[in-house]
Design an enzyme around this catalytic site. Structure first.
Site, mmCIF file in Angstrom:
data_model
loop_
_atom_site.group_PDB
_atom_site.id
_atom_site.type_symbol
_atom_site.label_atom_id
_atom_site.label_comp_id
_atom_site.label_asym_id
_atom_site.label_seq_id
_atom_site.Cartn_x
_atom_site.Cartn_y
_atom_site.Cartn_z
ATOM 1 N N HIS A 105 0.909 -1.226 -0.011
ATOM 2 C CA HIS A 105 -0.050 0.171 -0.074
ATOM 3 C C HIS A 105 0.804 1.342 -0.129
ATOM 4 O O HIS A 105 2.070 1.136 0.592
ATOM 5 C CB HIS A 105 -0.929 0.201 1.131
ATOM 6 C CG HIS A 105 -0.420 -0.073 2.731
ATOM 7 N ND1 HIS A 105 0.474 -1.164 2.955
ATOM 8 C CD2 HIS A 105 -0.265 0.945 3.439
ATOM 9 C CE1 HIS A 105 0.826 -0.795 4.231
ATOM 10 N NE2 HIS A 105 0.547 0.249 4.659
ATOM 11 N N HIS A 107 0.828 5.347 1.200
ATOM 12 C CA HIS A 107 0.296 6.505 1.715
ATOM 13 C C HIS A 107 0.728 7.742 0.946
ATOM 14 O O HIS A 107 1.574 7.909 0.514
ATOM 15 C CB HIS A 107 1.027 6.645 3.270
ATOM 16 C CG HIS A 107 0.905 5.489 4.041
ATOM 17 N ND1 HIS A 107 0.194 5.493 5.247
ATOM 18 C CD2 HIS A 107 1.694 4.248 4.055
ATOM 19 C CE1 HIS A 107 0.203 4.407 5.724
ATOM 20 N NE2 HIS A 107 1.188 3.696 5.112
#
Length: 141
Positions: A105, A107
């Site tokens: 992932h 940010h």
């Protein structure tokens, strides 16, 4: 190369499947983007690929190429919507680098001149505020 195995039962796969609620900003066949519930600054979002990969080290390069296009698109919308001076893009691979969820992932964190961001995973934000911010960013995409 990879220091651990990918666990398909992580929290992000549960968010992708809808088993855990989230404040969605963007979704297509490649990824889902959600509000971080413990943001480093208002408008902090996560971009999570739907294809399972532990982190940057083991992701399929073709999947990464498609994902980064979405990361850029969402970052542009976050910067505009949040009137940020800049964007911090972070991806941590492995525990020593700060990775806490072992599903790739990114940010996207809005940054402002003269203002320090919160520390990672320290302050939870109310659902109402997350929902409002998600709606604003979603409208800008």
């Amino acid at each position: 190369m990879m220091t651990g195995r990918y666990d398909p039962n992580n929290i992000f796969t549960k968010i992708i499947s809808g088993d855990i609620p989230s404040h969605n900003v963007y979704e297509d066949e490649i990824c889902i983007s959600i509000m971080d519930i413990m943001p480093e600054s208002k408008g902090h979002v996560l971009v999570i690929p739907k294809a399972g990969a532990r982190n940057l080290i083991d992701v399929d390069p073709a999947d990464l190429a498609e994902l980064i296009k979405r990361v850029q698109k969402i970052a542009v919308a976050v910067k505009k919507t949040m009137h940020a001076d800049g964007i911090l893009l972070r991806q941590s691979s492995e525990e020593v680098a700060g990775q806490t969820v072992y599903h790739l992932h990114f940010h996207i964190i809005p940054c402002y001149a003269g203002k320090q961001n919160n520390k990672h995973v320290t302050n939870a934000t109310m659902n109402e505020e997350l929902a409002e911010t998600a709606a604003l960013i979603k409208a800008a995409i």
